[in-house]
Design an enzyme around this catalytic site. Structure first.
Site, PDB file in Angstrom:
ATOM      1  N   HIS A   1       0.044   3.247 -10.308  1.00 37.50           N
ATOM      2  CA  HIS A   1      -1.013   3.533  -9.296  1.00 37.50           C
ATOM      3  C   HIS A   1      -0.240   4.332  -8.265  1.00 37.50           C
ATOM      4  O   HIS A   1      -0.015   4.004  -7.024  1.00 37.50           O
ATOM      5  CB  HIS A   1      -1.555   2.167  -8.668  1.00 37.50           C
ATOM      6  CG  HIS A   1      -2.756   2.508  -7.779  1.00 37.50           C
ATOM      7  ND1 HIS A   1      -2.687   3.515  -6.669  1.00 37.50           N
ATOM      8  CD2 HIS A   1      -3.766   1.828  -7.844  1.00 37.50           C
ATOM      9  CE1 HIS A   1      -3.918   3.424  -6.184  1.00 37.50           C
ATOM     10  NE2 HIS A   1      -4.753   2.659  -6.790  1.00 37.50           N
TER      11      HIS A   1
ATOM     12  N   GLN B   1      -9.083  -7.415  -8.126  1.00 36.35           N
ATOM     13  CA  GLN B   1      -9.028  -5.855  -8.105  1.00 36.35           C
ATOM     14  C   GLN B   1      -7.363  -5.426  -8.601  1.00 36.35           C
ATOM     15  O   GLN B   1      -6.676  -5.740  -8.136  1.00 36.35           O
ATOM     16  CB  GLN B   1      -9.245  -5.328  -6.777  1.00 36.35           C
ATOM     17  CG  GLN B   1      -8.938  -3.858  -6.640  1.00 36.35           C
ATOM     18  CD  GLN B   1      -9.838  -2.786  -6.826  1.00 36.35           C
ATOM     19  OE1 GLN B   1     -10.977  -2.950  -7.543  1.00 36.35           O
ATOM     20  NE2 GLN B   1      -9.594  -1.651  -6.029  1.00 36.35           N
TER      21      GLN B   1
ATOM     22  N   GLU C   1      -2.939   8.582 -11.062  1.00 35.76           N
ATOM     23  CA  GLU C   1      -2.297   7.464 -11.870  1.00 35.76           C
ATOM     24  C   GLU C   1      -2.434   7.365 -13.249  1.00 35.76           C
ATOM     25  O   GLU C   1      -3.365   7.786 -13.911  1.00 35.76           O
ATOM     26  CB  GLU C   1      -3.301   6.199 -10.977  1.00 35.76           C
ATOM     27  CG  GLU C   1      -3.668   6.295  -9.752  1.00 35.76           C
ATOM     28  CD  GLU C   1      -4.599   5.366  -9.286  1.00 35.76           C
ATOM     29  OE1 GLU C   1      -4.740   4.306 -10.105  1.00 35.76           O
ATOM     30  OE2 GLU C   1      -5.091   5.631  -8.376  1.00 35.76           O
TER      31      GLU C   1
ATOM     32  N   ARG D   1       0.759  -1.239  -0.003  1.00 34.49           N
ATOM     33  CA  ARG D   1      -0.157  -0.056  -0.072  1.00 34.49           C
ATOM     34  C   ARG D   1       0.742   1.262  -0.029  1.00 34.49           C
ATOM     35  O   ARG D   1       1.519   1.503   0.906  1.00 34.49           O
ATOM     36  CB  ARG D   1      -0.666   0.186   1.127  1.00 34.49           C
ATOM     37  CG  ARG D   1      -1.617   1.110   1.503  1.00 34.49           C
ATOM     38  CD  ARG D   1      -2.790   1.241   0.532  1.00 34.49           C
ATOM     39  NE  ARG D   1      -3.851   0.297   0.627  1.00 34.49           N
ATOM     40  CZ  ARG D   1      -4.860  -0.040  -0.021  1.00 34.49           C
ATOM     41  NH1 ARG D   1      -4.979   0.760  -1.318  1.00 34.49           N
ATOM     42  NH2 ARG D   1      -5.667  -1.020   0.006  1.00 34.49           N
TER      43      ARG D   1
ATOM     44  N   ASP E   1     -12.664   9.466  -6.201  1.00 31.66           N
ATOM     45  CA  ASP E   1     -12.226   8.487  -7.015  1.00 31.66           C
ATOM     46  C   ASP E   1     -12.830   8.402  -8.497  1.00 31.66           C
ATOM     47  O   ASP E   1     -13.656   7.904  -8.908  1.00 31.66           O
ATOM     48  CB  ASP E   1     -12.961   7.061  -6.463  1.00 31.66           C
ATOM     49  CG  ASP E   1     -12.312   5.885  -7.077  1.00 31.66           C
ATOM     50  OD1 ASP E   1     -11.517   6.081  -7.788  1.00 31.66           O
ATOM     51  OD2 ASP E   1     -12.715   4.913  -6.272  1.00 31.66           O
TER      52      ASP E   1
ATOM     53  N   ARG F   1       0.621  -6.727  -9.257  1.00 32.04           N
ATOM     54  CA  ARG F   1       0.932  -5.856  -8.074  1.00 32.04           C
ATOM     55  C   ARG F   1       1.150  -7.198  -7.045  1.00 32.04           C
ATOM     56  O   ARG F   1       1.743  -6.794  -5.784  1.00 32.04           O
ATOM     57  CB  ARG F   1       0.213  -4.855  -7.647  1.00 32.04           C
ATOM     58  CG  ARG F   1      -0.992  -5.339  -7.209  1.00 32.04           C
ATOM     59  CD  ARG F   1      -1.979  -4.222  -6.834  1.00 32.04           C
ATOM     60  NE  ARG F   1      -3.329  -4.493  -6.465  1.00 32.04           N
ATOM     61  CZ  ARG F   1      -4.265  -3.913  -5.735  1.00 32.04           C
ATOM     62  NH1 ARG F   1      -3.899  -2.798  -5.303  1.00 32.04           N
ATOM     63  NH2 ARG F   1      -5.530  -4.485  -5.482  1.00 32.04           N
TER      64      ARG F   1
HETATM   65  C1  BG6 Z   1      -7.985   3.327  -7.216  1.00 32.24           C
HETATM   66  C2  BG6 Z   1      -9.366   3.006  -7.650  1.00 32.24           C
HETATM   67  O1  BG6 Z   1      -7.092   3.414  -8.343  1.00 32.24           O
HETATM   68  O2  BG6 Z   1      -7.376   2.408  -6.232  1.00 32.24           O
HETATM   69  C3  BG6 Z   1     -10.220   2.827  -6.448  1.00 32.24           C
HETATM   70  O3  BG6 Z   1      -9.772   3.924  -8.548  1.00 32.24           O
HETATM   71  C4  BG6 Z   1      -9.560   2.018  -5.395  1.00 32.24           C
HETATM   72  O4  BG6 Z   1     -11.544   2.413  -6.828  1.00 32.24           O
HETATM   73  C5  BG6 Z   1      -7.925   2.457  -5.154  1.00 32.24           C
HETATM   74  O5  BG6 Z   1     -10.458   2.193  -3.940  1.00 32.24           O
HETATM   75  C6  BG6 Z   1      -7.473   1.483  -3.973  1.00 32.24           C
HETATM   76  O6  BG6 Z   1      -7.463   0.135  -4.432  1.00 32.24           O
HETATM   77  P1  BG6 Z   1      -6.942  -1.143  -3.800  1.00 32.24           P
HETATM   78  O7  BG6 Z   1      -7.151  -2.285  -4.329  1.00 32.24           O
HETATM   79  O8  BG6 Z   1      -5.373  -0.663  -3.841  1.00 32.24           O
HETATM   80  O9  BG6 Z   1      -7.271  -0.887  -2.304  1.00 32.24           O
END
Ligand code: BG6
Length: 285
Positions: free
Chosen positions: A138, A55, A242, A37, A183, A60
């Site tokens: 990201h 997701q 991003e 993170r 977002d 990653r």
């Molecule tokens: C962003 C998305 O790029 O990443 C969001 O647009 C998302 O919707 C955020 O909540 C974080 O994503 P994650 O999977 O790392 O918690």
């Protein structure tokens, strides 16, 4: 600069004073199954949750390897230091994404300390099949106080609002500032975007190529509390902008290669504030 093989993930980038420029959550474990993170996660082969994959795709969450014998740098780029990472297909991933590919990431530091990321993705399928993907760097920028941050370069653009079922809107007003969760996927964005950190008088300048969209994300207080790998107050010190390719996925035939590039500089704010907005430049002379 610090790069993890886990995720092919840049976790640290500092200026010449040794100040950290990327946000990294204090709650990280730096190991699977949770992606790191903060820093710069690579979203591939799927951005967000719009497809059948997990997701932001699996890249990653995989261990990349270092390419000990990388191809030469394009001659117009001089680089002080770089590393080439590779992620290739695996039998395991082929069960969820049935393709052969090579995903390369070159992380380089420019002569002035700029961070330069170049990705090359090649379709190495032997069954004649094309594949389609979306992608994002990201990037989590470290900011002093999110309520004192402004983004320039995205005014008046169309965006998809992830907080409203990806409905399409047009940005109003002449500056993007932050006072609640955001977002958004800005579409067809310019190659240059700036993030102004007023408190620190620092501006991040992003230059991108092959990545038409720009996602802007901050979870704000409620969502921050719900995230186990993120401190309750950490939303104040980060902003994700991003460089991405989301709206129009990329399709590669076997043998074809896609290239995307992001360069980030951190400069004193006086240097470029307002330069991206022609009206502001006129008014301030
Ligand atoms: C962003 C998305 O790029 O990443 C969001 O647009 C998302 O919707 C955020 O909540 C974080 O994503 P994650 O999977 O790392 O918690």
């Amino acid at each position: 600069m610090q790069v993890y093989l886990f995720g092919g993930h840049v976790t640290s980038w500092k200026n010449e004073l040794g100040e950290e420029l990327l946000f990294l959550s204090s709650k990280n474990t730096f190991k699977p199954p949770k992606a790191i993170r903060g820093g710069i996660p690579i979203c591939f082969p799927q951005f967000g949750n719009t497809g059948s994959l997990e997701q932001h795709g699996f890249a990653r969450n995989r261990f990349w390897s270092v390419d000990p014998d990388p191809p030469p740098f394009p001659s117009n780029t001089s680089s002080r230091a770089f590393v080439d990472l590779i992620l290739g297909h695996s039998e395991e991933d082929a069960k969820i994404w049935p393709h052969r590919y090579e995903c390369r990431l070159r992380v380089a530091l420019g002569p002035g300390g700029d961070l330069m990321l170049t990705s090359r993705i090649r379709n190495t399928n032997t069954d004649g099949k094309s594949f389609t993907f979306t992608f994002a760097y990201h990037t989590y920028f470290f900011v002093t106080d999110i309520s004192e941050v402004r983004v320039e370069g995205l005014e008046t653009l169309d965006y998809l609002d992830n907080l409203k079922n990806r409905e399409r809107f047009t940005e109003q007003g002449d500056a993007i500032t932050f006072e609640s969760e955001v977002d958004k996927v800005y579409l067809s964005t310019p190659t240059k975007i700036a993030i102004l950190d007023h408190e620190r008088k620092r501006t991040f300048v992003l230059r991108k190529d092959g990545l038409p969209d720009a996602v802007v994300w901050n979870p704000w207080d409620k969502k921050a509390k719900a995230m186990s790998d993120f401190g309750d107050d950490e939303y104040k010190y980060m902003l994700c902008v991003e460089a991405a390719c989301v709206e129009k996925p990329i399709t590669l035939k076997p043998g074809e290669e896609w290239r995307g590039r992001l360069e980030i500089s951190a400069v004193p704010s006086s240097y470029c504030s307002g330069q991206l907005d022609p009206r502001r430049v006129l008014f301030t002379g």
